[in-house]
Design an enzyme around this catalytic site. Structure first.
Site, PDB file in Angstrom:
ATOM      1  N   LYS A  30       0.933  -1.001   0.267  1.00 34.59           N
ATOM      2  CA  LYS A  30       0.054   0.206   0.160  1.00 34.59           C
ATOM      3  C   LYS A  30       1.110   1.219  -0.318  1.00 34.59           C
ATOM      4  CE  LYS A  30      -2.429  -0.168   3.742  1.00 34.59           C
ATOM      5  NZ  LYS A  30      -3.738  -0.177   3.594  1.00 34.59           N
ATOM      6  N   CYS A  55      -1.737   8.787  -8.580  1.00 38.60           N
ATOM      7  CA  CYS A  55      -3.101   8.523  -7.930  1.00 38.60           C
ATOM      8  C   CYS A  55      -4.529   9.671  -7.756  1.00 38.60           C
ATOM      9  CB  CYS A  55      -3.070   8.798  -6.035  1.00 38.60           C
ATOM     10  SG  CYS A  55      -4.393   8.212  -5.068  1.00 38.60           S
ATOM     11  N   ASN A  69      -2.425   2.854 -14.023  1.00 38.02           N
ATOM     12  CA  ASN A  69      -3.341   3.256 -12.316  1.00 38.02           C
ATOM     13  C   ASN A  69      -4.528   2.963 -13.040  1.00 38.02           C
ATOM     14  OD1 ASN A  69      -4.007   3.900 -10.082  1.00 38.02           O
ATOM     15  ND2 ASN A  69      -2.089   4.958  -9.532  1.00 38.02           N
ATOM     16  N   THR A  70      -5.150   3.547 -11.697  1.00 34.63           N
ATOM     17  CA  THR A  70      -6.654   3.563 -12.267  1.00 34.63           C
ATOM     18  C   THR A  70      -7.125   4.150 -13.498  1.00 34.63           C
ATOM     19  OG1 THR A  70      -6.880   4.930 -10.298  1.00 34.63           O
ATOM     20  CG2 THR A  70      -7.321   2.051 -10.854  1.00 34.63           C
ATOM     21  N   GLY A  98      -3.839  -3.930 -14.677  1.00 34.13           N
ATOM     22  CA  GLY A  98      -5.309  -3.726 -14.607  1.00 34.13           C
ATOM     23  C   GLY A  98      -6.288  -4.709 -15.276  1.00 34.13           C
ATOM     24  N   ILE A 116      -9.931   5.670  -2.110  1.00 33.66           N
ATOM     25  CA  ILE A 116      -9.546   5.780  -0.322  1.00 33.66           C
ATOM     26  C   ILE A 116      -9.450   6.995   0.222  1.00 33.66           C
ATOM     27  CG2 ILE A 116      -8.264   4.004   0.932  1.00 33.66           C
ATOM     28  CD1 ILE A 116     -10.142   3.212  -0.475  1.00 33.66           C
ATOM     29  N   GLY A 117      -8.016   7.760  -0.783  1.00 39.87           N
ATOM     30  CA  GLY A 117      -7.137   9.267   0.002  1.00 39.87           C
ATOM     31  C   GLY A 117      -5.697   8.631   0.629  1.00 39.87           C
ATOM     32  N   LEU A 118      -5.064   7.009  -0.151  1.00 38.44           N
ATOM     33  CA  LEU A 118      -4.046   7.013   0.263  1.00 38.44           C
ATOM     34  C   LEU A 118      -3.639   7.198   1.544  1.00 38.44           C
ATOM     35  CD1 LEU A 118      -1.393   8.778  -1.887  1.00 38.44           C
ATOM     36  CD2 LEU A 118      -2.754   6.660  -2.258  1.00 38.44           C
TER      37      LEU A 118
END
Lengths: 302, 251
Positions: free
Chosen positions: A46, A131, A191-192, A242, A72-74
């Site tokens: 994480k 992010c 990433n997303t 992905g 989630i906001g890290l």
């Protein structure tokens, strides 16, 4: 002959190419009762930040067709507590640990890199440059910032540095090239995707942060394409990921040019998936008479 | 931790009320390891993420869940036939702490809607009988009353339409009950599960009488194991995970 799944990312040798994507396997020690982590290629933790972060208000996730959106906001305990409370347990797992880090400035990334440098048990650093769930814009949309962060961290770190990029850019190849020339060992793609979903009964966004990052099978074809574009142009070491749910998905990424793959959202649905992917890759190689997994990398016929 | 990730066989998946289904699976080890308040993640074909369901009962190698059909996930689940396989993961999360309920203490359960599921399991495991405060939409939405009666629990029922018991909120009855307590009354152990507003009312009322409530929270979840951090809930000043720090919290 038994096929060899061993691969490498720069100096980092992996028994097999299956890595756990950042943010989907906790700090690495949470579900060791359900997963034989020693059978995995490695774990990307994480994302850790310099100071602890509380994360975003709920709701933080929602399901969409073929995937999920998260913001989630890290949320994390910060670098100091990570090193004190988590790393000793991770070391005992006997698996490659790649620590994902993020910061609000070049300086923060460098301070984190210094803090992690030389710490036993850390095999690599992944720079979370992508992010989508922070107030500021995505770092990897800013070429100058990418260059500065990658260059500074590569200088400050003795372990391989992987730059994880956002797909939300005009030219992913240009971004990957900047990261590689700045000194990255590899790029992690992708990433997303920034995304949004709305509850039509309440007219509210399904995520409190309003937008979030889309992951899951829905993004897989776009991720495969990003890997292929970057591999074709740069022949750079790539961690591809992905929407990987099966060994077949992982093979696609290898064929597109990834040297290793990261399994993310699938971990939420079934912690048994990564091990199945490792054994499925072996079966695929046996079926097609592939001796060394490196033969697959970038071998798409087009 | 005694949780496991298994594929089990469905023994029963039967309507027990309007839109309510009881699911029973054959899962020796999981049934043995389950404690009241804990939940499982069920892999329902047709939807992407697993769905969390708290344990309704666990006995003789069988694990039961009670759910209401509210969306695509529960609808697909309700269509599954006995004999078919189901991927399930658990038991997960915290449990109701009832071992400490001393002989003189009266267990008090406050349930709203399908919140009854985990509390039913709790009542099965508490040796002494207590008081059940249970609210639902209509008489038909009040489930498993028979089981509570069989265990000699005193029932205080409420419905929105007045078709059974008190017309109105179950928390009104609970508050009235608390107000009638005197310093000479037996100590109470309060357990609650139901809608957020109900839980808020329960904890505030109980706290006013110096009682800590054990409440079970619901949340959308992706993993159920603390990895995705999707089911955050603010407790005090920090975010806790419903799946791992809960679902049962002391408030």
């Amino acid at each position: 002959m038994k096929p060899s799944l061993a691969t490498r990312i720069g100096a980092l040798k992996l028994d097999n190419p299956v890595l756990m994507a950042s943010g989907t396997f906790g700090y690495g020690d949470e579900i060791t009762d359900l997963v034989s982590v020693g059978k995995l290629g490695g774990i990307i933790t994480k994302t850790i930040t310099l100071q602890p972060r509380p994360g975003n208000p709920p709701p933080r996730i929602c399901e969409v067709t073929g995937g999920m959106i998260n913001a989630i906001g890290l949320q994390n305990i910060g670098a100091e507590r990570f090193l004190q409370e988590k790393l000793p347990a991770l070391r005992a797992l006997q698996v490659n640990i790649i620590v994902s880090i993020a910061g609000n400035s070049v300086e923060e990334y460098v301070r984190l890199a210094h803090q992690l440098d030389g710490v036993r048990g850390i095999a690599g650093i992944e720079l979370n440059l992508s992010c989508p769930n922070l107030q500021k814009k995505i770092i990897s949309q800013d070429p100058k910032l990418v260059r500065a962060i990658v260059a500074a961290v590569s200088k400050a770190s003795r372990v391989p540095v992987i730059a994880k990029l956002s797909p939300q850019v005009t030219d992913i190849v240009a971004m990957a090239e900047i990261a590689m020339t700045a000194g990255a060992t590899a790029v992690s793609l992708i990433n997303t995707f920034p995304a949004m979903a709305i509850d039509i009964a309440t007219r509210k966004p399904k995520i409190a942060f309003v937008t979030g990052g889309l992951s899951g099978p829905a993004i897989k074809p776009m991720a495969v394409r990003a890997v292929w574009e970057v591999y074709r142009a740069l022949k750079a070491p790539i961690i591809g990921g992905g929407g990987i749910m099966t060994a077949e998905d992982a093979v696609e990424f290898l064929l597109a040019g990834a040297s290793a793959v990261s399994v993310g959202t699938a971990n939420f649905i079934d912690p048994g998936v990564p091990e199945k992917i490792v054994s499925g890759l072996r079966s695929y190689m046996e079926r097609y008479g592939i001796i060394n997994i490196k033969e697959l990398v970038g071998s798409v016929r087009c | 931790m005694a949780r496991t990730n298994e594929t089990v066989t469905i023994i029963e998946n039967k309507m027990v009320g309007p839109g309510y289904v009881r699911l029973v699976v054959d899962a020796q080890k999981m049934a043995r390891n389950s404690r009241p308040g804990q939940f499982f993640m069920l892999r329902v074909p047709g939807v992407f993420l697993r769905r969390p369901f708290s344990v309704y009962d666990a006995d003789k190698g069988r694990l039961s869940f009670l759910y209401k059909i509210v969306g695509a996930g529960t609808e697909y689940l309700s269509l599954m036939k006995p004999g078919s396989s189901l991927g399930i993961l658990g038991p997960l999360g915290t449990r109701y702490e009832f071992d400490a309920v001393s002989p003189g203490t009266i267990p008090v359960i406050v349930a709203g809607g399908t919140g009854i599921a985990s509390l039913h399991f709790l009542a099965q495991r508490i040796s002494q009988s207590g008081k059940l405060f249970y609210g639902a939409r209509t008489k038909k939405d009040l489930l498993c009353l028979k089981e509570f009666r069989a265990r000699k629990w005193q029932l205080h029922l409420a419905t929105d339409d007045g078709s059974c018991g008190h017309k109105g909120l179950v928390t009104d009855m609970f508050k009235k009950f608390l107000a009638e307590q005197s310093s000479a009354s037996s100590p109470l152990a309060v357990f609650a599960c139901g809608p957020k507003l109900m839980l808020d009312a329960v904890t505030v009322a109980a706290a006013a009488h110096g009682i800590v409530s054990q409440i079970s929270l619901e949340s959308m979840m992706a993993c159920g194991m603390g990895n995705c951090q999707g089911c955050a809930v603010k407790i005090g000043n920090e975010y806790k995970m419903v799946c791992k720090d809960g679902p049962v919290f002391n408030v």
